[in-house]
Design an enzyme around this catalytic site. Structure first.
Site, PDB file in Angstrom:
ATOM      1  N   ASP A  19     -12.505   6.614   3.620  1.00 45.03           N
ATOM      2  CA  ASP A  19     -11.296   6.385   4.411  1.00 45.03           C
ATOM      3  C   ASP A  19     -10.838   4.922   4.333  1.00 45.03           C
ATOM      4  OD1 ASP A  19      -9.181   6.999   6.012  1.00 45.03           O
ATOM      5  OD2 ASP A  19     -10.339   7.183   7.867  1.00 45.03           O
ATOM      6  N   ASP A  56      -2.914  10.030   3.909  1.00 43.55           N
ATOM      7  CA  ASP A  56      -4.307   9.609   4.031  1.00 43.55           C
ATOM      8  C   ASP A  56      -5.088  10.588   4.910  1.00 43.55           C
ATOM      9  OD1 ASP A  56      -6.708   8.282   4.160  1.00 43.55           O
ATOM     10  OD2 ASP A  56      -5.973   6.603   5.385  1.00 43.55           O
ATOM     11  N   ASP A 112       1.431   6.175   5.636  1.00 41.81           N
ATOM     12  CA  ASP A 112       0.472   5.220   5.080  1.00 41.81           C
ATOM     13  C   ASP A 112       0.995   4.545   3.801  1.00 41.81           C
ATOM     14  OD1 ASP A 112      -1.915   3.974   5.671  1.00 41.81           O
ATOM     15  OD2 ASP A 112      -3.171   5.357   4.525  1.00 41.81           O
ATOM     16  N   LYS A 116       0.840  -1.200   0.000  1.00 40.37           N
ATOM     17  CA  LYS A 116       0.000   0.000   0.000  1.00 40.37           C
ATOM     18  C   LYS A 116       0.875   1.251   0.000  1.00 40.37           C
ATOM     19  CE  LYS A 116      -3.346   2.482   2.954  1.00 40.37           C
ATOM     20  NZ  LYS A 116      -4.274   2.396   4.110  1.00 40.37           N
ATOM     21  N   ARG A 128      -7.693  -0.756   0.835  1.00 41.44           N
ATOM     22  CA  ARG A 128      -8.160  -1.997   0.198  1.00 41.44           C
ATOM     23  C   ARG A 128      -8.551  -1.748  -1.250  1.00 41.44           C
ATOM     24  NH1 ARG A 128     -12.789  -2.443   4.648  1.00 41.44           N
ATOM     25  NH2 ARG A 128     -11.156  -1.323   5.763  1.00 41.44           N
ATOM     26  N   LYS A 182     -10.740  12.301   8.291  1.00 42.49           N
ATOM     27  CA  LYS A 182     -10.285  11.884   9.620  1.00 42.49           C
ATOM     28  C   LYS A 182     -10.292  13.061  10.577  1.00 42.49           C
ATOM     29  CE  LYS A 182      -7.004   8.296   8.110  1.00 42.49           C
ATOM     30  NZ  LYS A 182      -7.644   7.163   8.776  1.00 42.49           N
ATOM     31  N   GLU A 184      -9.600   3.365   1.939  1.00 48.33           N
ATOM     32  CA  GLU A 184      -9.029   3.525   0.598  1.00 48.33           C
ATOM     33  C   GLU A 184      -7.949   2.496   0.290  1.00 48.33           C
ATOM     34  OE1 GLU A 184      -7.900   5.016   3.149  1.00 48.33           O
ATOM     35  OE2 GLU A 184      -5.746   4.763   2.912  1.00 48.33           O
TER      36      GLU A 184
HETATM   37  N1  BES Z   1      -4.522   4.153   6.938  1.00 49.87           N
HETATM   38  C1  BES Z   1      -5.696   3.847   7.673  1.00 49.87           C
HETATM   39  C2  BES Z   1      -5.468   2.799   8.747  1.00 49.87           C
HETATM   40  C3  BES Z   1      -4.680   3.205   9.952  1.00 49.87           C
HETATM   41  C4  BES Z   1      -5.330   3.654  11.072  1.00 49.87           C
HETATM   42  C5  BES Z   1      -3.313   3.085   9.982  1.00 49.87           C
HETATM   43  C6  BES Z   1      -4.607   3.995  12.187  1.00 49.87           C
HETATM   44  C7  BES Z   1      -2.589   3.431  11.099  1.00 49.87           C
HETATM   45  C8  BES Z   1      -3.243   3.876  12.204  1.00 49.87           C
HETATM   46  C9  BES Z   1      -6.765   3.307   6.742  1.00 49.87           C
HETATM   47  O1  BES Z   1      -6.763   3.823   5.461  1.00 49.87           O
HETATM   48  C10 BES Z   1      -8.079   3.658   7.343  1.00 49.87           C
HETATM   49  O2  BES Z   1      -8.377   4.806   7.421  1.00 49.87           O
HETATM   50  N2  BES Z   1      -8.857   2.640   7.756  1.00 49.87           N
HETATM   51  C11 BES Z   1     -10.119   2.842   8.354  1.00 49.87           C
HETATM   52  C12 BES Z   1     -11.098   1.885   7.732  1.00 49.87           C
HETATM   53  C13 BES Z   1     -12.521   2.126   8.126  1.00 49.87           C
HETATM   54  C14 BES Z   1     -13.005   3.425   7.547  1.00 49.87           C
HETATM   55  C15 BES Z   1     -13.363   0.979   7.651  1.00 49.87           C
HETATM   56  C16 BES Z   1      -9.985   2.603   9.860  1.00 49.87           C
HETATM   57  O3  BES Z   1      -9.293   1.661  10.242  1.00 49.87           O
HETATM   58  O4  BES Z   1     -10.545   3.373  10.615  1.00 49.87           O
HETATM   59 ZN    ZN Z   2      -4.980   4.506   4.750  1.00 46.82          ZN
HETATM   60 MN    MN Z   3      -7.906   5.600   5.305  1.00 50.75          MN
END
Ligand code: BES
Ligand code: ZN
Ligand code: MN
Length: 504
Positions: free
Chosen positions: A349, A272, A290, A267, A353, A279, A351
């Site tokens: 968010d 992000d 990220d 990734k 996947r 966020k 993104e």
């Molecule tokens: N990059 C984030 C995941 C992340 C969160 C990495 C905290 C490091 C620390 C990812 O893109 C994300 O935002 N995931 C969301 C998914 C949700 C919206 C289903 C998450 O984990 O909140």
């Molecule tokens: Zn992310």
């Molecule tokens: Mn995200």
């Protein structure tokens, strides 16, 4: 400013008295009579023995005791005694950390050279122990901050000498040096702010590194990505002024196991924000890391090339920002993947996947036989496993176990999580093949199931490094910031290709 430096590393069978270094590092066990180093305590003027007697120093993991050294014919003048715990609990990771502690201590005192007296250990093969010590010492030669204008000269380790018993295993030294250095390169990339490391800059740096180490590299620009109809990647990229890139790396060694092509997908979200599902402000700055999965793929492949790993490998790194621009994808939007599957975007968010979906498909079209993807994918994985263990998802179990063992050797802890089909219901959509979010419960697993849709029938492992890519706390053996997690795991996996068939 330089963010890391690889010291000159040598291994010798010289006597401890002859080690020519500013600081001698001595790993000591809880149950240790130093019978292999009978003169060391005396050289410390009895400081070590006294501290032990008074229980100021007990040999517990990562305890430290600093003493002078001296007397007849002793070259090293100072020693750092580092606790290595109970002998029976010794692991390569503990050795790696002992070496890092020694290296970091030396740098704090501005000692430019260290020698490490490796001690006899039964449970660990000598080459493995040596490699871990070298890795640890090289990992100590990394600095996080790089944009301070005030002149703060950094003290680097210039020279590391490993004192070993018997023959010197040069291959182990080289593995340790390369894996340590490549981990540091990945840490440097992850620490770079989003305005510096844009998708284009990431691709430039990847191309340069690839050329330096002899990897094949090709960068797909936004036009080529559109021609391939990568609708998921383009959907994420649409909110940003920065065009996306797909970095494709190739390791094609002369000697390679036949019929196997490892496909690595990382990734590469260079920042992000969450997009329209934006966020919260707090800690959003951390989202510059990220792209750590992408950095891990790049740097692991650099290591494979330098170490001539006997396996063909193709790396695919989809790189883009996730921004809430005027043309950004919106919750409820439908995207069509390059493979033709449709996705209802419920949360912009989620993104990672999306871009991985198109990248996994692309890796499959290039003919890979085994897949591993690595991503800072979900906060839910951090909730499940904390900040020291990465989540492993995939099938078949034997392939997951192969990756888990590689991560163990690497000192990147990881643990398997389920991908039962029952979880698929979480991604049900009214109007598309599936949604891109599965809700809070089992959030790391539904993310993995989304990715699984794009792995075809290949053996596939997904490594969620959301918790492990960034160290919030300083530990004696680890500075704050990017950890470079995954680099050594992926490289160890490739180096061990001969054993893959044995597990399957
Ligand atoms: N990059 C984030 C995941 C992340 C969160 C990495 C905290 C490091 C620390 C990812 O893109 C994300 O935002 N995931 C969301 C998914 C949700 C919206 C289903 C998450 O984990 O909140
Ligand atoms: Zn992310
Ligand atoms: Mn995200």
């Amino acid at each position: 400013m330089q963010v890391h430096k690889t010291p000159a590393v040598t291994a010798t069978a010289r006597k401890t008295t002859d080690l020519d270094a500013d600081l001698l590092i001595i790993p000591v066990f809880e149950d240790d009579n130093l019978s292999d180093e009978p003169d060391l305590d005396r050289a410390s003027g009895g400081e070590y023995g006294g501290a032990r007697q008074r229980r100021e120093f007990t040999g517990k993991p990562f305890e430290q005791l600093f003493t002078p050294l001296g007397g007849d014919g002793w070259k090293p003048r100072r020693a750092l005694w580092v606790g290595a715990g109970a002998r029976k609990d010794l692991t390569t990771e503990r050795l790696r950390r002992v070496a890092t502690i020694g290296g970091l201590f030396a740098r704090q005192r501005r000692f430019g050279s260290i020698a490490i007296a490796s001690r006899p250990v039964e449970a660990i093969a000598p080459g493995r122990a040596l490699q871990a010590l070298v890795e640890g010492a090289v990992l100590a030669n990394y600095e996080g901050m790089s944009y301070k204008t005030a002149d703060q000269p950094v003290a680097w380790l210039e020279r590391v000498e490993l004192r070993v018993a018997g023959d010197v295993d040069e291959a182990a030294v080289e593995r340790g040096r390369v894996l340590g250095e490549c981990t540091n390169v990945a840490r440097g990339l992850s620490n770079e702010p989003g305005n510096v490391l844009t998708p284009r800059e990431f691709a430039e740096r990847a191309s340069k590194l690839a050329r330096d180490v002899g990897l094949g590299v090709e960068v797909l620009d936004e036009k080529q990505i559109a021609a391939l109809k990568m609708g998921l990647l383009l959907g994420v990229a649409r909110g940003s002024e920065q065009p996306p890139r797909v970095i494709v790396l190739r390791h094609e060694p002369k000697k390679a196991v036949k019929g196997v092509v490892l496909g690595l997908v990382g990734k590469g979200i260079t920042f992000d924000t969450g997009g329209i599902s934006i966020k919260p402000a707090e800690n959003m700055d951390k989202m510059k890391d990220d792209m750590s999965g992408g950095a891990a793929v790049l740097c692991a492949m650099a290591a494979m090339s330098r170490l001539h790993a006997p396996v063909q490998c193709i790396g695919v790194i989809p790189a883009t920002e996730n921004m809430p621009g005027g043309r950004a994808m919106k919750p409820g939007d439908i995207l069509t993947s390059a493979e033709g599957k449709t996705v209802e975007v419920l949360n912009t968010d989620a993104e990672g996947r999306l871009i991985l979906g198109d990248a996994l498909w692309y890796a499959r079209t290039l003919g890979v036989t085994h897949l591993v993807d690595i991503a800072t994918l979900t906060g839910a994985c951090v909730v499940a496993l904390g900040k020291t263990t990465s989540g492993l998802f995939g099938r078949p179990e034997s392939w997951v176990e192969q990756v888990r063992r590689a991560s163990d050797r690497a000192g990147d802890r990881s643990w398997p999580m389920p991908v039962f089909d029952d979880y698929k219901d979480l991604l049900k959509s009214e109007i598309a093949d599936f949604t891109n979010t599965g809700g809070r419960a089992g959030g790391a697993i539904s993310a993995a199931l989304f990715i699984k849709e794009f792995a075809g029938d290949l053996p596939w492992v997904h490594m969620d490094i959301a918790g492990t890519a960034w160290a919030e706390e300083v530990k004696p053996y680890q500075p704050k910031g990017a950890t470079g997690v995954g680099v050594r795991t992926l490289a160890e996996l490739a180096l061990d290709v001969e054993s893959w068939s044995k597990l399957a």
